[in-house]
Write a protein that holds these residues in place. Sequence first.
Motif, PDB file in Angstrom:
ATOM      1  N   CYS A 111      45.400 -54.537 -76.859  1.00 21.28           N
ATOM      2  CA  CYS A 111      46.168 -53.319 -76.640  1.00 21.28           C
ATOM      3  C   CYS A 111      45.255 -52.096 -76.579  1.00 21.28           C
ATOM      4  N   ARG A 114      46.853 -45.368 -77.724  1.00 22.32           N
ATOM      5  CA  ARG A 114      47.200 -44.142 -77.018  1.00 22.32           C
ATOM      6  C   ARG A 114      47.188 -42.909 -77.921  1.00 22.32           C
ATOM      7  N   THR A 138      49.711 -45.652 -81.976  1.00 22.64           N
ATOM      8  CA  THR A 138      50.638 -45.893 -80.875  1.00 22.64           C
ATOM      9  C   THR A 138      49.923 -46.729 -79.831  1.00 22.64           C
ATOM     10  N   ASP A 140      49.623 -49.405 -76.325  1.00 23.08           N
ATOM     11  CA  ASP A 140      50.064 -49.820 -74.987  1.00 23.08           C
ATOM     12  C   ASP A 140      49.632 -51.271 -74.834  1.00 23.08           C
ATOM     13  N   CYS A 141      50.591 -52.179 -75.012  1.00 22.99           N
ATOM     14  CA  CYS A 141      50.290 -53.614 -74.993  1.00 22.99           C
ATOM     15  C   CYS A 141      50.978 -54.286 -73.806  1.00 22.99           C
ATOM     16  N   GLY A 144      54.814 -54.588 -73.574  1.00 25.12           N
ATOM     17  CA  GLY A 144      55.428 -53.523 -74.356  1.00 25.12           C
ATOM     18  C   GLY A 144      55.531 -53.757 -75.843  1.00 25.12           C
ATOM     19  N   ALA A 147      54.438 -52.057 -80.172  1.00 25.22           N
ATOM     20  CA  ALA A 147      54.373 -50.668 -79.717  1.00 25.22           C
ATOM     21  C   ALA A 147      53.575 -49.803 -80.678  1.00 25.22           C
TER      22      ALA A 147
END
Length: 211
Positions: A111, A114, A138, A140-141, A144, A147
């Motif tokens: 991931c 962010r 936070t 971005d995988c 989704g 999270a």
Amino acid sequence: MTGADGVPGAGRPGYRTRTWAGTWAGAAAGPLLAAGSVYGWAHWCFTGGSAPSAGVALAGGGTLIALLCAVYWTAVAGTRGFFGAVALALALLATVAAADRAAGRSEVALCVVRAVDSTVQESFGEGGPEPRTVHRHTLDCPGGYPAELKDDRRAAAVGGEVRVAYDPRRRVAPEAEGRTSPWGPVLSAALLLAVAAAIAASRRAPGARDA
């Protein structure tokens, strides 16, 4: 053989040692059985194929912990019972944490971080634990999920990548790969269970008689 106080066997060598051993064994049995019951419930909720929903698991676990602490407090009684019940409650919460850490996270996702929001959790009271910083990443995988990732350490800088281990059924929180270990909660639980057992054992000295 009957001792001077009328207790059978009281005059035999080693009688007091056996009495102390019996007292400690009895005092430790309750907290250990409580921890075993809570661990069994938590393990089933985290890993069982027919595990209940998160709401039922939380309500059932909370009720079980409250009931076990109430039984302990009733058995020990008084101020000692209160503080022992607090120690037992903390031990059972640590037991749940150990079951969470021991639960399988069979999938790993690469991931991108962010954002990172760091929050300091202050301790309360003199002699309490050091303030703890929780980093909320936070993510971005692919697909989704996950999270977000919460960790005591920064898993990666903003824009960097982190490998996250997670449970596809989403029964336990995701963890940075390689950082999941139950030993911290296990040691905490063991120490607190020992405190609860010691308080229970001290409620009456071996061989003591009421005035």
